[in-house]
Design an enzyme around this catalytic site. Structure first.
Site, mmCIF file in Angstrom:
data_model
loop_
_atom_site.group_PDB
_atom_site.id
_atom_site.type_symbol
_atom_site.label_atom_id
_atom_site.label_comp_id
_atom_site.label_asym_id
_atom_site.label_seq_id
_atom_site.Cartn_x
_atom_site.Cartn_y
_atom_site.Cartn_z
ATOM 1 N N ASP A 537 0.838 -1.195 0.000
ATOM 2 C CA ASP A 537 0.000 0.000 0.000
ATOM 3 C C ASP A 537 0.874 1.247 0.000
ATOM 4 O O ASP A 537 2.082 1.176 0.233
ATOM 5 C CB ASP A 537 -0.948 -0.004 1.209
ATOM 6 C CG ASP A 537 -0.208 -0.143 2.536
ATOM 7 O OD1 ASP A 537 0.595 0.749 2.859
ATOM 8 O OD2 ASP A 537 -0.414 -1.151 3.238
ATOM 9 N N GLU A 617 21.462 -23.738 -17.149
ATOM 10 C CA GLU A 617 20.568 -22.826 -16.414
ATOM 11 C C GLU A 617 21.331 -21.584 -15.952
ATOM 12 O O GLU A 617 20.832 -20.467 -16.002
ATOM 13 C CB GLU A 617 19.954 -23.543 -15.207
ATOM 14 C CG GLU A 617 18.889 -24.557 -15.579
ATOM 15 C CD GLU A 617 18.443 -25.404 -14.388
ATOM 16 O OE1 GLU A 617 17.294 -25.854 -14.396
ATOM 17 O OE2 GLU A 617 19.259 -25.644 -13.461
#
Ligand code: GLA
Length: 734
Positions: A537, A617
């Site tokens: 928020d 990877e």
């Protein structure tokens, strides 16, 4: 100056680049709301106010009750600027003030108005800031008692942002009791509107939901002492036919991280009223003579052309005029966090080996998550004991930080400062520091209790413990977590009559602690977290410029989470990490490229055990980090556009784009989020390009006209694998 005062007809008009907001004082001193919408030339907009007195609607005590048709109106239907309970308006109220005599009948009447250069501040609460903004202050007074309401408006022209906050001042000689302290009323007398809100749950935050505003009250709220995963303190009110690029839309964002409510109600005359602020459940605040109560801020953005423009305004305003500190605009380090890589099962050597491997890939910061302190090897103990478990780490914390630094990485650390385990030294010494109700067994979230942050000695204890570490250890980053909501709301420090203040006093205490720590350690990057994005928020963003968006790191799930979050919050605030596959939350298997592509549109980091990755990877991660760093400025500072929604049932892919503000560059991310056979052609209309310029895509030879890419679209080709993703980088041909 963005505030126009017309003394002749007593109108107060706020102007931003594209919006206009008008307030008017009527001849009885009532403050009416006449308009909020597209910017127009000045006009007194009160001509359209509905002045009927429908059956069973009271009229104000100011009017002659025997002559109700003489230019009167019902206080229950007229559009008001701030609504109070007890004066005949039966709609949702914003402010309920009970006077010392027990009455609840506040009748606010105009006293004065003034304008100041610069944005007002709110003592003890987070708020947007800016010297270029203007402030309008309107003061009202109750007809009977010396109780004043000061309405504060901040006007940020460039962002079409208008903020509001209210101060209630008690100038009587007796206490008053505020039973409801919302920050705004916004009345719409005409039109049909939708309410868009962002609900969720742990590991699935900010899911887009759109409904017509129905008769009665549609409420988005939290009573959890935190804004929470379940509802975000941000909504959009919009025309029923508004979309991303058309229609009127009003964003309502609370700059508050505690229990809140945002209400959209429709009455019998189809008037719509929006109220927003602190949740009034278990709220009751005593204000002593000569004291003032300040409500949190609400930040409203109006857009005349849909959600895209509204989001752009919030993104810029949050980045430039809400976030603070060294990292608000600076490039933040690419981090690796060990949580999903090891959970509680690590020692110092393990962390150092992860750091060394991560360094090879281009990672810049190592974050040690939960499990390094007290005797914590699971989530049932030690919160509150913020001293390292040297046995587990195999060294002191300063030594560990040095080992990580020697490996070439900065060092970051996890805290959960607001919570306490009953199995902790802190609890054994100070059981009263935790919220508990006398005589009752407490409810627990994740086997823990919450500290009473309304008490200074509790805050001081936590401040001393954390600041000692930040002073003695070379810490560059702090993850500030909060894995509980507040049950057992009772403070040992307050008398019985003031227990209704605890929730809000908790927030005031927490904000004070955050202010102190972030001010005292300005070089530390703080990331807010609450079981992922449970406290995402504007309040938290004032102290910490990024938030761990969700504990769900599955990139396909993240499409919805990040897309939903983007309606109010900018990319730079969204913590986003590449994690292992199968995903730990959803068991979904996804390509590494897809995990990277989604994390680019956030802060990009890693959350896995790099030491277990294959060479292939590792090469892919190296490529991703280099690509992310190359496009960092564009992604973080550019204009974000939602192009194809992951919430739509009509498409099986999601696309978003970031374009540079000059339109010369853009980056597009597309991800197939649903699998089916026999795919249709896929094309997406881009935004923010220069119509008459040509662009190359990913450096290819072919040139595409900007106007064509926006009108006809850019074809998308996905690999034939599960959940493929593409990144398209567009550059203008000079
Ligand atoms: C929360 C956070 C996670 C992790 C754990 C540690 O769930 O969201 O990222 O830090 O706590 O307990």
């Amino acid at each position: 100056m963005s505030v126009l005062i017309n003394e002749n007809n007593k109108t107060y008009t706020l102007y931003t680049n594209s919006s206009m907001y008008q307030i008017k004082v009527d001849d009885k001193g009532l403050l009416l709301h006449t308009y909020y919408g597209k910017r127009l030339d000045y006009s007194d907009m009160s001509y359209a106010l509905y002045k009927g007195v429908p059956g069973f609607s009271p009229i104000s005590s100011d009017f002659n009750i025997y002559d109700p048709w003489d230019d009167t109106y019902s206080v229950c239907n007229i559009a008001q600027e701030i609504s109070t309970f007890g004066n005949g308006d039966f709609r949702n109220s914003a402010l309920n003030v009970r006077f010392a005599d027990g009455t609840l009948g506040f009748e606010p009447r105009f006293v004065s108005a003034s304008v100041e250069k610069g944005k007002y501040k709110i003592p003890g609460l987070p708020a947007f800031y800016g010297d270029d903004a203007d402030t309008l202050i309107i003061t009202l007074k109750d007809k009977v008692y010396d109780v004043y309401i000061h309405l504060y408006y901040g006007v940020f022209e460039e962002y079409d942002l208008i903020t509001r906050s209210v101060r209630i001042e008690n100038k009587t000689s007796l206490p008053i009791y505020i039973e409801k302290a919302l920050s705004m009323t916004l009345d719409f007398q005409y039109g049909k509107y939708d309410l868009i809100s962002f609900h969720g749950k742990h590991a699935e935050e900010r899911m887009f939901e759109r409904n017509h505003i129905m008769h009665g009250t549609n409420s988005v709220s939290s009573t959890r002492g935190a804004s929470g995963h379940m509802q975000n303190p941000f909504v959009i009110i919009c025309d029923e036919n508004a979309g991303e690029y058309s229609g009127n839309a009003w964003g309502i964002a609370l700059v508050y991280s505690g229990s809140f409510e945002i209400n959209a109600s429709k009455n019998q005359m189809n008037d719509v009223r929006i109220t927003a602020g602190i949740n009034h459940e278990n709220f009751n605040f005593e204000v002593l003579p000569n004291d003032v109560f300040c409500t949190p801020e609400v930040a409203m953005v109006y857009s005349d052309s849909g959600f895209d423009k509204m989001s752009g305004c919030y993104h810029k305003a949050i980045r430039n005029n809400l976030c603070r500190g060294k990292y608000k605009l600076a490039r933040r380090p690419v981090l690796i966090n060990n949580w999903e890589g090891t959970y509680f099962n690590f020692n110092g050597d393990k962390l150092v080996s992860m750091a060394k491997d991560a360094k090879e890939l281009g990672v810049e910061l190592f974050v040690m998550d939960d499990g390094w302190f007290g005797k914590r090897d699971d989530d049932r103990c030690s919160l509150g004991d913020w001293y390292p478990n040297e046995k587990k780490l195999g060294c002191t914390l300063a030594e560990l930080a040095k080992r990580i630094n020697d490996a070439g990485l900065k060092f970051g650390i996890w805290f959960e400062p607001e919570c306490i385990s009953e199995d902790s030294d802190l609890y054994r010494a100070h059981p009263d520091y935790a919220f508990r109700m006398p005589g009752r067994n407490p409810s627990r979230c994740r086997s823990q209790l919450v500290l009473d942050m309304s008490r200074k000695e509790v805050r001081d204890n936590i401040y001393d413990q954390i600041s000692k570490i930040l002073r003695e250890v070379n810490v560059s980053y702090v993850k500030w977590d909060f894995n509980s909501h507040i049950c057992n709301v009772y403070s040992a420090d307050l008398p019985a009559s003031r227990q209704g203040e605890v929730y809000h006093r908790y927030m005031l205490g927490l904000y004070e602690l955050l202010e102190r720590i972030t001010t005292d350690f300005p070089d530390v990057l703080f990331e807010s977290c609450s079981g992922g994005g449970g406290r995402f928020d504007c309040g938290m963003l004032y102290y910490m410029p990024q938030v761990w968006t969700s504990d769900d790191t599955d990139p396909v799930e993240r499409l919805k989470i990040q897309y939903g979050t983007s309606f109010a919050y900018p990319v730079s605030t969204m913590g986003a990490h590449v994690s292992a596959s199968p995903n730990h939350q959803s068991a979904r298997v996804t390509p590494l490229k897809t995990r990277g592509a989604v994390a680019y549109f956030g802060t990009y980091g890693l959350e896995l055990d790099v030491t277990k990755m294959t060479l292939e990877e590792k090469e892919e991660i190296k490529r991703q980090i280099a690509e992310f760093k190359r496009h960092y400025d564009l992604i973080q500072n550019g204009e974000y556009h939602r192009l194809i929604s992951p919430f739509s049932n009509d498409s099986n892919y999601c696309v978003w784009e970031v374009s540079s503000s000059d339109g010369k560059e853009a980056i597009v991310c597309s991800v197939r989020n649903k699998s089916e056979a026999n795919y249709a052609n896929e094309i997406v209309k881009l935004k923010g390009l220069i119509p008459d310029k040509y662009y190359r895509i990913n450096g290819g030879d072919k040139k595409y006209l900007g106007g064509a890419l926006m009108q006809l679209g850019m074809p998308i080709k996905f690999d034939f694998i599960p959940y493929p993703a593409n990144i398209y980088h567009l550059t203008v041909c000079e």
